[in-house]
Enzyme design. Structure first.
Site, mmCIF file in Angstrom:
data_model
loop_
_atom_site.group_PDB
_atom_site.id
_atom_site.type_symbol
_atom_site.label_atom_id
_atom_site.label_comp_id
_atom_site.label_asym_id
_atom_site.label_seq_id
_atom_site.Cartn_x
_atom_site.Cartn_y
_atom_site.Cartn_z
ATOM 1 N N ASP A 14 -36.994 59.517 -28.064
ATOM 2 C CA ASP A 14 -37.093 58.067 -28.070
ATOM 3 C C ASP A 14 -38.555 57.714 -28.373
ATOM 4 O OD1 ASP A 14 -36.346 55.303 -27.432
ATOM 5 O OD2 ASP A 14 -37.514 55.625 -25.600
ATOM 6 N N ASP A 16 -40.360 53.970 -27.820
ATOM 7 C CA ASP A 16 -40.946 53.045 -26.852
ATOM 8 C C ASP A 16 -40.660 53.492 -25.421
ATOM 9 O OD1 ASP A 16 -41.748 50.621 -28.680
ATOM 10 O OD2 ASP A 16 -39.725 51.174 -29.293
ATOM 11 N N ASP A 177 -36.726 57.773 -21.849
ATOM 12 C CA ASP A 177 -37.241 57.197 -20.614
ATOM 13 C C ASP A 177 -36.226 56.322 -19.885
ATOM 14 O OD1 ASP A 177 -37.562 55.320 -22.868
ATOM 15 O OD2 ASP A 177 -38.401 53.990 -21.341
#
Length: 221
Positions: A14, A16, A177
């Site tokens: 990922d 961001d 995240d």
């Protein structure tokens, strides 16, 4: 080498909240968009809890907060258009790499793993952000939230990545995240690894039960 990498040949990251903290730039663009529409600013703290499902959902959340109610389709489409314009003017000057990211990407690339990027951020913004950190050559394939009809937590982007490189999902790892990254990885048959410092709507990512959790991506190498 971290044990999570045993028998893994491809790693999807990922962007961001995992590789970069982009909220300062996103918040500036959100607030500029709201101002253009005659609405009060949201502020960085709120935006930090809204990131993760793509730019359209980000602006839907911003409008809902500013107007104390859900926007209609026309207003949302206009706000999203304004956001893309504002963010496109400066998508990276306040964005920073998280500690350990460069060491991890350098080490994994040097170790022969295929590295890919699967984000819900619009594709047009990926290259400028990677380029500012000199990381664009690290990734063999990048997918944005608009690259396919589906985006995370749908497993389709990850399945596309695995098929593109002719690898079984069991030989692939999803690193993110948020619960959306873990859910997408699990549904695709990828192994999953999470970092606790990113954006997960105020919830501990540990609660999503990834296969492994590291405080820093540098622990991978």
């Amino acid at each position: 080498m971290h044990p999570i990498l045993n028998d893994i040949r491809l790693i999807s990251f990922d962007l961001d909240g995992t590789l970069v903290d982009s909220v300062p730039d996103l918040a500036v663009a959100v607030d500029a968009s709201l101002e253009r529409l005659g609405l009060p600013a949201a502020g960085e703290a709120r935006v930090r809890d809204w990131v993760g499902n793509g730019s359209l959902k980000l602006m839907e959340r911003a409008l809902t907060c500013a107007r104390h109610g859900s926007p209609d389709e026309a207003l949302l489409a206009r706000a999203h258009e304004v956001f893309l314009e504002c963010y496109g003017r400066d998508p990276g000057s306040r964005t920073r790499l998280y500690p350990g990211v460069r060491e991890a990407l350098d080490g994994l690339r040097g170790g022969g793993w295929v590295l890919t990027l699967v984000t819900n951020k619009p594709f047009a913004f990926i290259q400028p952000i990677l380029a500012q950190f000199g990381l664009e050559a690290h990734f063999a394939l990048c997918l944005g939230g608009d690259s396919l009809p589906q985006k995370k937590p749908d497993p389709a982007p990850l399945l596309h990545v695995a098929a593109h490189f002719g690898l079984p999902p069991s030989a692939c790892l999803m690193v993110g995240d948020s619960r959306h990254d873990v859910a997408a990885g699990r549904a695709a048959g990828f192994r999953t690894l999470a970092v606790p410092y990113g954006y997960n709507h105020g919830e501990p990512v540990r609660d999503s039960r990834p296969d492994a959790l590291v405080d820093s991506l540098a622990e991978l190498v």
